[in-house]
Write an enzyme that holds these catalytic residues in place. Structure first.
Site, short mmCIF file in Angstrom:
data_model
loop_
_atom_site.label_atom_id
_atom_site.label_comp_id
_atom_site.label_asym_id
_atom_site.label_seq_id
_atom_site.Cartn_x
_atom_site.Cartn_y
_atom_site.Cartn_z
N ARG A 1 14.19 -40.11 2.30
CA ARG A 1 13.56 -39.30 0.81
C ARG A 1 12.83 -40.36 0.01
NH1 ARG A 1 16.81 -36.35 1.96
NH2 ARG A 1 18.58 -35.22 1.08
N GLU B 1 8.20 -34.56 -5.61
CA GLU B 1 7.64 -33.25 -4.52
C GLU B 1 7.54 -32.62 -5.20
OE1 GLU B 1 10.93 -33.63 -1.48
OE2 GLU B 1 10.34 -35.18 -0.52
N HIS C 1 8.46 -31.96 3.49
CA HIS C 1 9.96 -32.08 3.77
C HIS C 1 10.58 -31.17 4.68
CE1 HIS C 1 13.65 -33.73 1.64
NE2 HIS C 1 13.79 -33.04 2.32
#
Length: 315
Positions: free
Chosen positions: A232, A261, A280
């Site tokens: 993360r 993000e 991601h």
């Protein structure tokens, strides 16, 4: 049995799988945030399969554990911080830890090879049509520190050992593991950082791990080390990382997750020649939703027969 709510924006990914395995069960598919709210209100499900991803993000799923009828939530992935907090006396949460672990570990190995062998530099040379061989230090014999030794961390360690690396690991309960040369508890992090050529992060995001790789921890890393973060973004002090990459204290980084993000277009990480950025997507293998649905189906069989569920998590 009450209808089962499926919170996923691409129902056809596994609709046939669930219908085939459970012909007597009604599955209600919610492909929008409004659909999730409507599905909860109209059907009062006990069971929810919640598939979070960047195209169907955490806030869409956040109302699920607060709905009073819900008793079990299967998360389509390993992370569950987007559902916290939930009432553990009423709601059981299970996750998909391990389902995509081998594939994420392949991405980590590929990134370490790309950065360690200088492939990013060669890509720039290729674009410039410039022929300039550069020596590189092989991965064999170098030290990898794996921070977080769950199913993903263990797969990363096995691949690293196959490449001839020395693997040092940190886990909450530091029991020995065949894929690690050394196993330590979390308190050893800053002691181990100065000896690691590569640091790969595989921890959950919680109060203990938020900002885990702080400015001080980054400063403690071995000069010339490479950081890998597929956990993360909030685990790392991003501004301190950028400074360390600019100054040359760190040789490079593979980053799949970020504080914000999508990564803003203004972020200097996009243009750094020693940084590999992915959106991601380090475990975004073909057919990943179906792989999670297979685990959910196995767990649903257990739920219906009163057997213990797999991958129960706690906050």
């Amino acid at each position: 049995m009450r209808p089962v709510l499926i919170a996923h924006n691409e129902p056809d990914d596994f609709r046939d799988l669930l219908a085939g395995r459970f012909p007597g069960v009604e599955f209600v598919y919610a492909a929008t945030a409004e659909g999730v709210a409507e599905g909860l209100a109209r059907h009062d499900p006990e069971v929810v399969f919640s598939v979070k991803h960047p195209g169907f993000p955490g806030p869409v799923h956040a109302p699920i554990p607060t709905h009073p009828s819900v008793r079990w939530i299967q998360v389509g992935g390993s992370g569950f911080d987007h559902l916290q907090p939930w009432d553990e006396a009423r709601v059981t949460v299970t996750n998909g830890a391990g389902v995509l672990a081998p594939y994420l570990a392949e991405s980590v190995a590929g990134a370490m090879l790309a950065l360690g062998c200088g492939f990013l530099g060669y890509l720039e040379q290729q674009r410039a049509r410039r022929w300039a061989p550069v020596s590189f230090t092989p991965l064999r014999g170098r030290t990898l520190l794996v921070v977080g030794f769950g199913k993903i961390g263990a797969c990363v360690a096995r691949n690293a050992k196959a490449l001839g690396m020395r693997v040092v690991a940190i886990r909450g309960r530091p029991a020995p593991h065949p894929a690690a040369d050394e196993m330590h508890g979390p308190q050893a992090l800053e002691t181990l950082l100065p000896e690691a050529d590569f640091v790969s992060l595989h921890v959950r995001l919680n109060a203990a791990t938020h900002g885990l790789l702080s400015r001080g921890a980054i400063a403690a890393m071995k000069p010339g080390a490479v950081l890998v973060n597929t956990s993360r973004g909030a685990v790392v002090d991003e501004s301190a990382l950028i400074e360390a990459l600019r100054s040359g204290h760190l040789a490079g980084a593979y980053l799949d997750v970020f504080e914000t993000e999508p990564l803003p277009a203004t972020s200097p990480l996009w243009s750094m020649p020693n940084v590999l950025v992915t959106p991601h997507a380090s475990d975004n293998v073909v057919g990943w939703p179906r792989r999670f649905a297979e685990l959910f189906a196995d767990n649903l069989e257990r739920w219906r027969s009163g057997e213990p569920l797999q991958n129960v998590v706690s906050q």
